[in-house]
Design an enzyme around this catalytic site. Sequence first.
Site, PDB file in Angstrom:
ATOM      1  N   CYS A 226       0.687  -1.172  -0.026  1.00  0.00           N
ATOM      2  CA  CYS A 226      -0.107  -0.190  -0.163  1.00  0.00           C
ATOM      3  C   CYS A 226       0.911   1.227  -0.040  1.00  0.00           C
ATOM      4  O   CYS A 226       0.405   2.456  -0.251  1.00  0.00           O
ATOM      5  CB  CYS A 226      -0.853   0.053   1.339  1.00  0.00           C
ATOM      6  SG  CYS A 226      -1.923  -1.545   1.415  1.00  0.00           S
TER       7      CYS A 226
ATOM      8  N   HIS B   8      -3.349   6.764   3.061  1.00  0.00           N
ATOM      9  CA  HIS B   8      -3.818   5.398   2.436  1.00  0.00           C
ATOM     10  C   HIS B   8      -5.287   5.009   3.079  1.00  0.00           C
ATOM     11  O   HIS B   8      -5.360   5.242   4.439  1.00  0.00           O
ATOM     12  CB  HIS B   8      -2.821   4.263   2.873  1.00  0.00           C
ATOM     13  CG  HIS B   8      -3.211   2.887   2.632  1.00  0.00           C
ATOM     14  ND1 HIS B   8      -3.941   2.545   1.428  1.00  0.00           N
ATOM     15  CD2 HIS B   8      -3.216   1.829   3.255  1.00  0.00           C
ATOM     16  CE1 HIS B   8      -4.024   1.425   1.363  1.00  0.00           C
ATOM     17  NE2 HIS B   8      -3.782   0.941   2.639  1.00  0.00           N
TER      18      HIS B   8
ATOM     19  N   ASN C 171     -10.068  -0.464   0.563  1.00  0.00           N
ATOM     20  CA  ASN C 171      -8.778  -0.262   0.445  1.00  0.00           C
ATOM     21  C   ASN C 171      -8.357  -0.872  -0.805  1.00  0.00           C
ATOM     22  O   ASN C 171      -8.533  -2.119  -1.427  1.00  0.00           O
ATOM     23  CB  ASN C 171      -8.197  -1.297   1.650  1.00  0.00           C
ATOM     24  CG  ASN C 171      -6.714  -1.383   1.683  1.00  0.00           C
ATOM     25  OD1 ASN C 171      -5.913  -0.817   0.769  1.00  0.00           O
ATOM     26  ND2 ASN C 171      -6.051  -2.023   2.563  1.00  0.00           N
TER      27      ASN C 171
HETATM   28  N1  ACO Z   1     -17.926  -9.270   9.823  1.00  0.00           N
HETATM   29  C1  ACO Z   1     -18.222  -9.458  11.115  1.00  0.00           C
HETATM   30  N2  ACO Z   1     -17.501  -9.907  11.967  1.00  0.00           N
HETATM   31  C2  ACO Z   1     -15.810  -9.853  11.730  1.00  0.00           C
HETATM   32  C3  ACO Z   1     -15.698  -9.516  10.406  1.00  0.00           C
HETATM   33  C4  ACO Z   1     -16.389  -9.169   9.469  1.00  0.00           C
HETATM   34  N3  ACO Z   1     -16.356  -8.993   8.363  1.00  0.00           N
HETATM   35  N4  ACO Z   1     -14.169  -9.718  10.333  1.00  0.00           N
HETATM   36  C5  ACO Z   1     -13.753 -10.078  11.671  1.00  0.00           C
HETATM   37  N5  ACO Z   1     -15.051 -10.212  12.303  1.00  0.00           N
HETATM   38  C6  ACO Z   1     -14.767 -10.774  13.782  1.00  0.00           C
HETATM   39  C7  ACO Z   1     -13.712 -11.538  14.379  1.00  0.00           C
HETATM   40  O1  ACO Z   1     -13.696 -12.648  13.717  1.00  0.00           O
HETATM   41  C8  ACO Z   1     -13.747 -11.108  15.694  1.00  0.00           C
HETATM   42  O2  ACO Z   1     -14.485 -11.933  16.182  1.00  0.00           O
HETATM   43  P1  ACO Z   1     -14.105 -13.007  17.635  1.00  0.00           P
HETATM   44  O3  ACO Z   1     -13.777 -11.807  18.573  1.00  0.00           O
HETATM   45  O4  ACO Z   1     -15.185 -13.831  17.833  1.00  0.00           O
HETATM   46  O5  ACO Z   1     -12.813 -13.895  17.330  1.00  0.00           O
HETATM   47  C9  ACO Z   1     -14.110  -9.795  15.811  1.00  0.00           C
HETATM   48  O6  ACO Z   1     -14.843  -9.684  14.510  1.00  0.00           O
HETATM   49  C10 ACO Z   1     -13.370  -8.676  16.137  1.00  0.00           C
HETATM   50  O7  ACO Z   1     -12.184  -8.868  15.393  1.00  0.00           O
HETATM   51  P2  ACO Z   1     -10.733  -7.950  15.230  1.00  0.00           P
HETATM   52  O8  ACO Z   1      -9.792  -8.477  14.483  1.00  0.00           O
HETATM   53  O9  ACO Z   1     -10.420  -7.579  17.022  1.00  0.00           O
HETATM   54  O10 ACO Z   1     -11.617  -6.641  14.854  1.00  0.00           O
HETATM   55  P3  ACO Z   1     -10.882  -5.186  14.567  1.00  0.00           P
HETATM   56  O11 ACO Z   1     -11.504  -4.180  15.348  1.00  0.00           O
HETATM   57  O12 ACO Z   1      -9.316  -5.408  14.806  1.00  0.00           O
HETATM   58  O13 ACO Z   1     -11.186  -4.940  13.304  1.00  0.00           O
HETATM   59  C11 ACO Z   1     -10.016  -5.093  10.997  1.00  0.00           C
HETATM   60  C12 ACO Z   1     -10.646  -5.800  11.981  1.00  0.00           C
HETATM   61  C13 ACO Z   1     -10.992  -4.143  10.352  1.00  0.00           C
HETATM   62  C14 ACO Z   1      -9.537  -6.109   9.895  1.00  0.00           C
HETATM   63  C15 ACO Z   1      -9.064  -4.246  11.614  1.00  0.00           C
HETATM   64  O14 ACO Z   1      -8.058  -5.130  12.253  1.00  0.00           O
HETATM   65  C16 ACO Z   1      -7.942  -3.602  10.695  1.00  0.00           C
HETATM   66  O15 ACO Z   1      -8.402  -2.837  10.035  1.00  0.00           O
HETATM   67  N6  ACO Z   1      -6.702  -4.073  10.445  1.00  0.00           N
HETATM   68  C17 ACO Z   1      -5.786  -3.474   9.456  1.00  0.00           C
HETATM   69  C18 ACO Z   1      -5.767  -4.083   8.289  1.00  0.00           C
HETATM   70  C19 ACO Z   1      -5.160  -3.469   7.363  1.00  0.00           C
HETATM   71  O16 ACO Z   1      -4.824  -1.860   7.322  1.00  0.00           O
HETATM   72  N7  ACO Z   1      -4.823  -3.979   6.262  1.00  0.00           N
HETATM   73  C20 ACO Z   1      -3.845  -3.323   5.349  1.00  0.00           C
HETATM   74  C21 ACO Z   1      -3.597  -4.336   4.101  1.00  0.00           C
HETATM   75  S1  ACO Z   1      -3.241  -3.305   3.109  1.00  0.00           S
HETATM   76  C22 ACO Z   1      -2.103  -4.177   1.964  1.00  0.00           C
HETATM   77  O17 ACO Z   1      -0.653  -3.829   2.115  1.00  0.00           O
HETATM   78  C23 ACO Z   1      -2.554  -5.265   1.141  1.00  0.00           C
END
Ligand code: ACO
Length: 336
Positions: free
Chosen positions: A122, A263, A293
């Site tokens: 990214c 980003h 994203n």
């Molecule tokens: N819908 C419903 N529930 C979900 C979903 C979904 N789509 N996805 C995850 N959950 C659940 C999880 O399973 C978890 O359940 P559990 O507690 O029973 O295990 C719960 O929601 C909370 O999960 P968390 O991982 O704690 O959620 P978080 O608040 O951290 O949000 C997210 C998840 C949005 C992915 C966040 O961690 C995030 O944005 N991380 C960074 C992602 C990112 O920036 N990636 C960059 C990629 S770019 C690249 O270089 C390609």
Amino acid sequence: MKNLPKLDKQIPVEIVGAGYYLPERILTNADLEKMVDTDHNWITERTGIHERRIASPEMATSDLAILAAKSALENAKMEAEEIDLIICGTITPDMQYPSTACFIQKGIGARNAFAFDVSAACTGFIYALSTAYMYLSNDYIKTALVIGAEKLSSVTDYEDRNTCVLFGDGAGAVILKRTENEGYGLIDFILESDGRNVGWLEVPGGGSRNPASEETIDQRMHFTKMKGREVFKFAVTAMKRTTVRIAERNNLAAEDITWLIPHQANKRIIDAASQALGLDQSKIHYNIQKYGNMSAASTAVGLAEVIINNDLKKDDYLLLVAFGAGMTWGSALIKW
Ligand code: ACO
């Protein structure tokens, strides 16, 4: 981490054109509710994403990039033959090789250019911008086309709710030129990476470590695997750090920044970075709600949107910040 120096006085490099392309097909949160166990409220509250664009099966990353590049050329009132260099930031290349930049060269007819890709996830567009800047500011070339383009839907597992809600496709492009305007254009970059965390965000299959096989397909290794919580914590720290450092070392306060173009991985990450600088929300360019994203294309499309849709004035400051797999992160400062 070593602190890279501020750019020395070199030949000024400015943006003379911008363009972007987004596929027509919209994938909404309601659509995703039918595909995996998720819901609209969870997605919007945790990420800020409402919908994303998905390219048609016959379109590859370079097809998106070619449309963005043609639009940037038109915006700059330039012909493709005038381009000396094409750099494409992407992690979803058309093929392992040749480079996506060479497909773009063919597609727009830039027969006088040399072309290559940059892979920094990214942060890819900021890395690509800085690379083009080095060639231009050292008098090696006169013009460059810099693109961030991704077809992330091609590496997204639509059975994995942890990742499939996040990603979309698109492409953004700018044209850079050497100019005489001392102190204007691309004025500073900060580029950083930390390879200790390579496993947090990856597409493990298809490369030389795990060449494509029945096993890699069965284990869904050709799709993005992400440790979301680790990436989130890291991203907040890295985005805050690069945003504050580039502003401070250029003696800029929050009120001096005209647009922050971050980003678009997660609205909560963007808000944390902007709050660290004390930036007013009205100065942040968000497109995460519409596009999700788009990796390297997020900042590229964001920059092109800001240039095209606003009446930018002389002395406006645009600040790009990004982080991505690797982990990589960085920032770029532009004085209009
Ligand atoms: N819908 C419903 N529930 C979900 C979903 C979904 N789509 N996805 C995850 N959950 C659940 C999880 O399973 C978890 O359940 P559990 O507690 O029973 O295990 C719960 O929601 C909370 O999960 P968390 O991982 O704690 O959620 P978080 O608040 O951290 O949000 C997210 C998840 C949005 C992915 C966040 O961690 C995030 O944005 N991380 C960074 C992602 C990112 O920036 N990636 C960059 C990629 S770019 C690249 O270089 C390609």
